[in-house]
Structure formats: C-alpha cells, structure tokens
Design a protein around this motif. Sequence first.
Motif, PDB file in Angstrom:
ATOM      1  N   THR A  57      52.643  51.596  30.736  1.00 55.88           N
ATOM      2  CA  THR A  57      51.965  52.096  31.933  1.00 55.88           C
ATOM      3  C   THR A  57      52.916  52.865  32.853  1.00 55.88           C
ATOM      4  O   THR A  57      52.464  53.489  33.807  1.00 55.88           O
ATOM      5  CB  THR A  57      51.381  50.927  32.752  1.00 55.88           C
ATOM      6  N   HIS A 140      37.312  49.203  38.377  1.00 52.92           N
ATOM      7  CA  HIS A 140      36.899  50.362  37.570  1.00 52.92           C
ATOM      8  C   HIS A 140      35.855  49.859  36.581  1.00 52.92           C
ATOM      9  O   HIS A 140      36.063  49.849  35.363  1.00 52.92           O
ATOM     10  CB  HIS A 140      38.081  50.970  36.834  1.00 52.92           C
ATOM     11  N   ILE A 145      35.933  55.764  36.509  1.00 54.35           N
ATOM     12  CA  ILE A 145      37.025  55.898  37.479  1.00 54.35           C
ATOM     13  C   ILE A 145      36.635  56.919  38.544  1.00 54.35           C
ATOM     14  O   ILE A 145      36.292  58.060  38.233  1.00 54.35           O
ATOM     15  CB  ILE A 145      38.337  56.320  36.773  1.00 54.35           C
ATOM     16  N   GLU A 164      43.974  47.474  41.803  1.00 51.99           N
ATOM     17  CA  GLU A 164      43.030  48.015  40.821  1.00 51.99           C
ATOM     18  C   GLU A 164      42.676  46.949  39.783  1.00 51.99           C
ATOM     19  O   GLU A 164      43.562  46.358  39.165  1.00 51.99           O
ATOM     20  CB  GLU A 164      43.643  49.225  40.105  1.00 51.99           C
ATOM     21  N   CYS A 166      41.577  46.694  36.374  1.00 50.98           N
ATOM     22  CA  CYS A 166      41.551  47.583  35.206  1.00 50.98           C
ATOM     23  C   CYS A 166      41.065  46.848  33.962  1.00 50.98           C
ATOM     24  O   CYS A 166      41.469  47.192  32.840  1.00 50.98           O
ATOM     25  CB  CYS A 166      42.936  48.154  34.964  1.00 50.98           C
ATOM     26  N   THR A 169      39.752  49.495  31.926  1.00 45.12           N
ATOM     27  CA  THR A 169      40.461  50.780  31.873  1.00 45.12           C
ATOM     28  C   THR A 169      41.872  50.664  31.294  1.00 45.12           C
ATOM     29  O   THR A 169      42.710  51.534  31.541  1.00 45.12           O
ATOM     30  CB  THR A 169      40.541  51.447  33.273  1.00 45.12           C
ATOM     31  N   SER A 179      45.596  54.326  34.540  1.00 44.32           N
ATOM     32  CA  SER A 179      44.803  53.463  35.405  1.00 44.32           C
ATOM     33  C   SER A 179      45.642  52.229  35.739  1.00 44.32           C
ATOM     34  O   SER A 179      46.296  51.654  34.872  1.00 44.32           O
ATOM     35  CB  SER A 179      43.519  53.059  34.687  1.00 44.32           C
ATOM     36  N   GLY A 180      45.617  51.853  37.012  1.00 43.49           N
ATOM     37  CA  GLY A 180      46.420  50.715  37.449  1.00 43.49           C
ATOM     38  C   GLY A 180      47.697  51.157  38.150  1.00 43.49           C
ATOM     39  O   GLY A 180      48.434  50.330  38.698  1.00 43.49           O
ATOM     40  N   GLY A 186      48.103  46.803  39.675  1.00 45.17           N
ATOM     41  CA  GLY A 186      47.051  46.964  38.665  1.00 45.17           C
ATOM     42  C   GLY A 186      46.898  45.662  37.902  1.00 45.17           C
ATOM     43  O   GLY A 186      47.902  45.022  37.546  1.00 45.17           O
ATOM     44  N   PHE A 188      44.925  43.639  34.610  1.00 46.58           N
ATOM     45  CA  PHE A 188      44.271  43.878  33.324  1.00 46.58           C
ATOM     46  C   PHE A 188      43.873  42.539  32.705  1.00 46.58           C
ATOM     47  O   PHE A 188      44.472  41.508  33.008  1.00 46.58           O
ATOM     48  CB  PHE A 188      45.233  44.597  32.371  1.00 46.58           C
TER      49      PHE A 188
END
Length: 399
Positions: A57, A140, A145, A164, A166, A169, A179-180, A186, A188
């Motif tokens: 990322t 998201h 997005i 975020e 995610c 995403t 994303s993030g 971010g 996940f």
Amino acid sequence: MSEEIFTGNFTQQEPIPDRAIERAVEVLRTGRLHRYNVLPGEKGDVALLEEEFAAFTGAKYCLAVASGGYALGCALRALGVGAGDKVLTNAFTLAPVPGAIAALGAEPVFVGVTEDLTIDLDDLSVKIAESGAKVLMLSHMRGHIVDMDALMYLCTGSGVEVIEDCAHTMGAAWGGVPSGRHGSIGCFSTQTYKHINSGEGGLLITDDEDVAARAVLLSGSYMLFDRHSAAPGPDVFEKVKYDTPNVSGRMDNLRAAILRVQLENLSTQVDKWNARYRVVEEGLAGTTGLTLTRRGNAETFVGSSIQFLLLDWPDAEIEGVVARCAKRGVELKWFGAPEPVAFTSRYDSWRYAKPQPLPDSDRVLRAIVDMRLPLTFSLEDCAKIARIIRDEVLRRTPQ
Ligand SMILES: *Cc1c(COP(=O)(O)O)cnc(C)c1O
C-alpha cells in the motif's frame, strides 16, 4: 419452454492456494502460532505480513489484527475517540462500522448516500457543521469510492480526521493512490468474503508514528512491541506505553502465513473480479427500470460484488424480482427490506444510535440490489446471471 437456471453458489470462495496450505502446515509443525513466539532473530509470519502489506500500500506502518471490525475500533481509539464523542460515518455501510463507534460509547452520526452509492459530500458538509465531529469513519461500501480529492479537501479544511474502512477496497485506488492511503488510517478485513481470506483477520495502515505505536499497544503487544518491524522506533513507544490500554486483538502466524501467499496474488485476482463485473454490467446495461452505478475515471475498483438500483419501484415489485431470481438460482440482496436479513442492514436498523432521518438516502437504500461475484464463477456464469436478472426485471416493466 424451459427457463435458464443458474446452479452456482454465491458464497463459495476459491480454495486456499496450495502454497498457502503448505506454508500453514509448516507453521503448524513449529507450534509457534502466537505472533510473539519466535526464535532469536526470527521474524514471524505476522511481522512479515505487516512489512509486505505496508509495501503493497506504500504505508510507513502496518498492524495485523483479529478482524476488520477490530481494526476500525483500534483506529478510533488510536485517534483518541472516547465515550460521548460524535463520529461521522456512512448511512450505507455494514453493521461493524457503526458497531465499532458504539463499542467505544461514541455516537455515530450518519451521512447520506448518493445514487452512485458513495457518501453524499453535501450532506457530509452539513453534518460536519451540525455535529462538530472531528473524525469521519469513511466506508468505501461495496467498493464505491467517492471523489477523494473533494472529500479530503472538505475534511482537512474542517479539521476532521479520516479513517478509511477499506473492507471492500483492498487492491483498489483513487487517482492512482491506493485505497486506505488518503485518510490518516486505512482499515482492511481479511474475512472470508473479502479480497484475501484467512477466515477472520484485519490490517491497519498509517503514516502517523504516534497512531501506529498506540495501535500496536492497543492490539495487545504487551512490552514486546520491538518485535514489530512495520512499526515506529522504541522512542515513539516510550511516549505512549504507560497510557495505552491492551485491548487484545492480535493476529496469529497461521492466518498471516496463508494471507502472505494470497497477497502476492492479489492483483491477478483483482483482474479476474473486474472481468466478471464487466460481463454482468454489460449484460444489465440498458435494462429499462434498472439503474447501474456510475464509476469515476479516477477510480480503480475491485468488482467483487455488483449493485444496481430499482429506483422508485414499489416494494412488492422489488421483492418479486428478488424472489423470481432466487427461484432461478440467482441470489440477490435487497437493502430496502423492512427487516435486516443476513449481512444486510440499514442505518435505521441500528437503533442504539439516535434516530436520524435521511429521506434522500432512504429513496436510494430502498432501491439497492446487491450481488456477490465470487471468483468460483466463470465469465459464462456471469453472462447467464445477467440474462436471468434482466429477464426478471423486464418481466415487470412494460416494454
Ligand atoms: C466485513 C466488513 C467490515 C468488518 O470486517 P470483519 O473482518 O468482518 O470484522 C467492515 N466494514 C465493511 C463494509 C465490511 O463489509
């Protein structure tokens, strides 16, 4: 005349790759499943996953945790959110998002959804002013997005920090930025229905060293934080180690081992999802009464599910489409259902939060039909699914 029937399973994901299974067996043979149970000089699979996800990322720091929902709660705590604080979030999201806010005794403030299924920036601006909230937990949802430049401009200008969500995403980007990586943090999920699968699991990324150190301590590092290699140096931990509670929620080496192999393969998986998404989208395009969501040029998404709107249809007719599709083997989820079903619920089902009427969003939410696209479906399957949906939607609409 016999009608086409689909016989695939909408919740069947691909098997875990053989290489991941082999690596999992190796970890099991060592017996060292706990992330801090390492030999001198050894880096466990969790620490390696964190390094690899940070690199993937482009984030400075990464922490692996027990679930996506845990990552969200940890992010809020790391930013200092506590009881009574207001936190902005999407009216269109899944239950663990407002749940993470409520778990802290904080109050979710819902922001409306547009017909493109992204957060309504006009409503966000109103809600920032009305609530005085200093944190937005931006979901998201289903991989849609929003214009992230516009959102970050608004939030930064109003002193609102962005976390975020995610969960849908991982592998996506906006304006070329993963994303993030637009907000401060971010989060996940690596739960089975997301983009890499360890049953349960979560990842948190940030560039903020204080946030990273607090998140590591929160996740349950005890005083073993020096075993984290995608984390800031010991001086940063010194500042926060006595004031940060251990809210245990670590990841283990077994799950990290199978995730590392899947992460290597993620971009290939993303291409496969998008190929499936495009086939369904093309098959549904131009169907009278059915609205597809628009996706901006700046958005690189992951089509692991698809949504369409049956705008302003009477409830009974939407229920009819869902029921007829189900009979033909196509499993659709309707966000407008009066009672929450399975994973699907709506902001007005979260009654622990204060009632917050959102009439414009109600019109959109009532219209949302949602479908998973697992990679066990072939492109042929996707074309067939689209034909069945189109048939059943047109059955209602006068030609
Ligand atoms: C799955 C999901 C989460 C939470 O992830 P878990 O790993 O299941 O806790 C958060 N937000 C959204 C939108 C999700 O779909």
